[in-house]
Write an enzyme that holds these catalytic residues in place. Structure first.
Site, PDB file in Angstrom:
ATOM      1  N   ARG A 184      31.234  36.252  50.908  1.00 58.66           N
ATOM      2  CA  ARG A 184      31.480  36.930  52.187  1.00 58.66           C
ATOM      3  C   ARG A 184      30.185  37.441  52.819  1.00 58.66           C
ATOM      4  O   ARG A 184      29.955  37.300  54.013  1.00 58.66           O
ATOM      5  CB  ARG A 184      32.462  38.089  51.980  1.00 58.66           C
ATOM      6  CG  ARG A 184      32.655  39.015  53.180  1.00 58.66           C
ATOM      7  CD  ARG A 184      33.393  38.366  54.339  1.00 58.66           C
ATOM      8  NE  ARG A 184      33.386  39.219  55.519  1.00 58.66           N
ATOM      9  CZ  ARG A 184      34.447  39.573  56.207  1.00 58.66           C
ATOM     10  NH1 ARG A 184      35.633  39.132  55.855  1.00 58.66           N
ATOM     11  NH2 ARG A 184      34.339  40.342  57.267  1.00 58.66           N
ATOM     12  N   GLU A 185      29.338  38.063  52.022  1.00 60.31           N
ATOM     13  CA  GLU A 185      28.150  38.725  52.563  1.00 60.31           C
ATOM     14  C   GLU A 185      27.072  37.758  53.048  1.00 60.31           C
ATOM     15  O   GLU A 185      26.453  37.997  54.074  1.00 60.31           O
ATOM     16  CB  GLU A 185      27.549  39.679  51.529  1.00 60.31           C
ATOM     17  CG  GLU A 185      28.369  40.927  51.292  1.00 60.31           C
ATOM     18  CD  GLU A 185      28.280  41.921  52.428  1.00 60.31           C
ATOM     19  OE1 GLU A 185      27.363  41.824  53.254  1.00 60.31           O
ATOM     20  OE2 GLU A 185      29.146  42.809  52.496  1.00 60.31           O
ATOM     21  N   SER A 186      26.818  36.692  52.283  1.00 60.82           N
ATOM     22  CA  SER A 186      25.685  35.825  52.633  1.00 60.82           C
ATOM     23  C   SER A 186      26.012  34.338  52.582  1.00 60.82           C
ATOM     24  O   SER A 186      25.100  33.524  52.728  1.00 60.82           O
ATOM     25  CB  SER A 186      24.502  36.114  51.702  1.00 60.82           C
ATOM     26  OG  SER A 186      24.779  35.648  50.392  1.00 60.82           O
TER      27      SER A 186
END
Length: 185
Positions: free
Chosen positions: A72-74
């Protein structure tokens, strides 16, 4: 392995919003969208699997949640330039925000993933203090939401993602984690 922060497979999830799904030009939303998003990140993320598992074991955190947050983040590092997101505030696979924390280690290092996992654990513990009647799984999901937008923005379980990115952060991460679990994380 006992993960002391809750059972990922028991956390309820509505999945990803249409806006989040559109990152990959998906026309689906809900629980199916995070599975596809995670699947798109799997090949990039496989090189981190041993590290993710090691950190998860050391911190008693479900490795599937760590993998899901990296997705999700990167997007498993795909959206980063020299380890930073485009605005220059989030660092590394798990996007440690330099405005709140001093990032440690290389962007794709065990040290970084350990730091980010410890930050998540701190948020889970803060949510447990703020909402002592919540189940362990609710606190786990609340900690995931807090990782994105801060503890003060988690005001109720019913509206857990109202102030998160895409209005779906914790539900998306949980659905991705459930999918990563099925892939051996």
């Amino acid at each position: 392995m006992a993960y002391i922060y809750g059972d990922t497979m028991k956390i309820d999830t509505t999945g990803a919003s249409e806006a989040t799904a559109k990152q990959d030009k998906l026309t689906i939303k809900g629980v199916e969208a995070p599975k596809k998003l995670a699947e798109h990140d799997l090949a990039r993320g496989e090189k981190y699997k041993n590290m993710i598992t090691k950190v998860g074991k050391a911190k008693k955190m479900d490795p599937a949640v760590i993998a899901a947050m990296i997705s999700r983040e990167s997007r498993a590092g795909a959206v980063l330039k020299n380890g930073w997101e485009p605005a220059g505030n989030g660092f590394g696979l798990m996007q440690v925000d330099k405005r709140s924390h001093t990032p440690v280690g290389a962007w794709d290092s065990e040290q970084h993933v350990t730091q980010a996992t410890e930050i998540l654990i701190g948020f889970i513990k803060e949510i447990k203090v703020n909402f002592p009647k919540w189940t362990q799984e609710q606190c786990f999901k609340g900690g995931i939401a807090a990782y994105n937008k801060g503890v003060s923005r988690v005001t109720s379980y019913e509206n857990i993602d109202v102030k998160t990115t895409g209005l779906d952060y914790s539900s998306d991460v949980v659905a991705r984690a459930q999918w990563f679990r099925s892939k051996g994380y």
